[in-house]
Design an enzyme around this catalytic site. Structure first.
Site, PDB file in Angstrom:
ATOM      1  N   ARG A 109      13.589  -3.650   9.868  1.00  0.00           N
ATOM      2  CA  ARG A 109      12.750  -3.122  11.228  1.00  0.00           C
ATOM      3  C   ARG A 109      12.474  -4.300  12.093  1.00  0.00           C
ATOM      4  O   ARG A 109      12.514  -5.215  11.574  1.00  0.00           O
ATOM      5  CB  ARG A 109      11.668  -2.442  10.601  1.00  0.00           C
ATOM      6  CG  ARG A 109      11.504  -1.186   9.647  1.00  0.00           C
ATOM      7  CD  ARG A 109      10.342  -0.726   9.407  1.00  0.00           C
ATOM      8  NE  ARG A 109       9.250  -1.376   9.198  1.00  0.00           N
ATOM      9  CZ  ARG A 109       7.926  -1.085   8.849  1.00  0.00           C
ATOM     10  NH1 ARG A 109       7.761   0.297   8.860  1.00  0.00           N
ATOM     11  NH2 ARG A 109       6.929  -2.006   8.548  1.00  0.00           N
ATOM     12  N   LYS A 119       0.789  -1.264  -0.016  1.00  0.00           N
ATOM     13  CA  LYS A 119      -0.048  -0.168  -0.077  1.00  0.00           C
ATOM     14  C   LYS A 119       0.764   1.290   0.179  1.00  0.00           C
ATOM     15  O   LYS A 119       0.546   2.290  -0.692  1.00  0.00           O
ATOM     16  CB  LYS A 119      -1.138  -0.157   1.080  1.00  0.00           C
ATOM     17  CG  LYS A 119      -1.734  -1.171   1.274  1.00  0.00           C
ATOM     18  CD  LYS A 119      -2.601  -0.939   2.598  1.00  0.00           C
ATOM     19  CE  LYS A 119      -2.339  -0.713   3.812  1.00  0.00           C
ATOM     20  NZ  LYS A 119      -1.317  -1.741   4.291  1.00  0.00           N
ATOM     21  N   ARG A 178       1.151  -9.688  13.095  1.00  0.00           N
ATOM     22  CA  ARG A 178       0.506  -8.674  12.488  1.00  0.00           C
ATOM     23  C   ARG A 178      -0.818  -9.002  11.452  1.00  0.00           C
ATOM     24  O   ARG A 178      -1.920  -8.426  11.243  1.00  0.00           O
ATOM     25  CB  ARG A 178       1.619  -7.735  11.729  1.00  0.00           C
ATOM     26  CG  ARG A 178       2.667  -7.235  12.740  1.00  0.00           C
ATOM     27  CD  ARG A 178       3.584  -6.650  11.986  1.00  0.00           C
ATOM     28  NE  ARG A 178       3.127  -5.415  11.149  1.00  0.00           N
ATOM     29  CZ  ARG A 178       3.952  -5.040  10.225  1.00  0.00           C
ATOM     30  NH1 ARG A 178       5.122  -5.423   9.850  1.00  0.00           N
ATOM     31  NH2 ARG A 178       3.537  -3.827   9.372  1.00  0.00           N
ATOM     32  N   ARG A 192      12.456  -7.023   3.404  1.00  0.00           N
ATOM     33  CA  ARG A 192      12.327  -5.628   3.153  1.00  0.00           C
ATOM     34  C   ARG A 192      13.454  -4.821   3.991  1.00  0.00           C
ATOM     35  O   ARG A 192      13.997  -5.534   5.011  1.00  0.00           O
ATOM     36  CB  ARG A 192      11.010  -5.127   4.068  1.00  0.00           C
ATOM     37  CG  ARG A 192       9.802  -5.476   3.124  1.00  0.00           C
ATOM     38  CD  ARG A 192       8.563  -4.418   3.462  1.00  0.00           C
ATOM     39  NE  ARG A 192       8.169  -4.553   4.955  1.00  0.00           N
ATOM     40  CZ  ARG A 192       7.103  -4.059   5.382  1.00  0.00           C
ATOM     41  NH1 ARG A 192       6.297  -3.876   4.408  1.00  0.00           N
ATOM     42  NH2 ARG A 192       6.735  -4.091   6.487  1.00  0.00           N
ATOM     43  N   ARG A 201      -8.285   1.383  10.295  1.00  0.00           N
ATOM     44  CA  ARG A 201      -8.139  -0.005  10.696  1.00  0.00           C
ATOM     45  C   ARG A 201      -8.882  -0.817  10.882  1.00  0.00           C
ATOM     46  O   ARG A 201      -8.663  -2.193  11.117  1.00  0.00           O
ATOM     47  CB  ARG A 201      -6.749   0.013  11.500  1.00  0.00           C
ATOM     48  CG  ARG A 201      -5.330   0.562  11.136  1.00  0.00           C
ATOM     49  CD  ARG A 201      -4.422   0.517  12.245  1.00  0.00           C
ATOM     50  NE  ARG A 201      -3.153   1.206  11.936  1.00  0.00           N
ATOM     51  CZ  ARG A 201      -2.191   0.650  11.321  1.00  0.00           C
ATOM     52  NH1 ARG A 201      -2.217  -0.401  10.890  1.00  0.00           N
ATOM     53  NH2 ARG A 201      -1.217   1.284  10.756  1.00  0.00           N
TER      54      ARG A 201
END
Length: 210
Positions: free
Chosen positions: A158, A14, A169, A125, A90
């Protein structure tokens, strides 16, 4: 001014889609909930000052407060601009609060990607700790391995990109955010794109759907 909401699991792309389109289209504005929160705190707005109190205590910022920040951004956005809203709402409660603000939502685009692909994506990532630019070791590598193209800082992984955190998540996404698909579909606002086509084609598909 109107709003297009981006829906999708963490790692669906996104943010990459929104930032890519905003960089090349002057009438598109990428607004992520995280950046919005940090920006309001930095500016010292009334909502930002209140949010800072929750953040310093390690508490979640209330839905209504984040909605107020979005309302503030809407009020200060002039002209023929489409806001790409990334990370809010959310859940259905947040969506209802957003609707109560009178926000002019044009459409809601679901970036659809299977969980197994997301887990593989997130494992690769890399993020720049300085300018926040995002990369992927295979899909979107930097020109020099481990170094940010934009500012030259060393890229990092991260903390919330480790495999176990990613699984957690995704569980939260399916439980809390996925019901928004039916919520917006019932309003006739939902559009869906295949989010596994690569960054350029994903952006093209999103632009066509919105």
């Amino acid at each position: 001014m109107d709003i297009v909401i981006l829906l999708g699991a963490p790692g669906s792309g996104k943010g990459t889609i929104a930032s890519r389109l905003a960089e090349t289209n002057a009438n598109l504005k990428h607004v992520s909930s995280g950046d919005l929160l940090r920006g309001a705190v930095a500016k010292g707005t009334a909502a930002g000052v209140e949010a800072k109190g929750y953040m310093e205590k390690g508490q979640l910022v209330p839905d209504a407060l984040i909605a107020q920040m979005i309302k503030d951004v809407i009020a200060e956005t002039e002209g023929d601009v489409t806001m790409l809203l990334d990370g809010f709402p959310r859940n259905v409660a947040q969506a209802e609060i957003l609707a109560e603000t009178g926000a002019p939502v044009r459409s809601v685009v679901l970036v659809d990607v299977p969980d197994e692909i997301i887990q593989d994506r997130i494992a690769g990532r890399r993020t720049c700790p300085k300018c926040k630019a995002g990369y992927h070791v295979r899909a979107l590598p930097p020109k020099v391995e481990g170094i940010c193209d934009k500012c030259g800082a060393e890229l990092v992984v991260r903390k919330d990109d480790n495999p176990e955190t990613v699984k957690d998540r995704l569980v939260v996404y399916h439980r809390e955010t996925e019901p928004l698909i039916a919520f917006y579909e019932a309003k006739g606002l939902l559009r869906k794109i295949d989010g596994d086509q690569g960054p350029a084609k994903n952006a093209e598909a999103f632009l066509a759907a919105m």
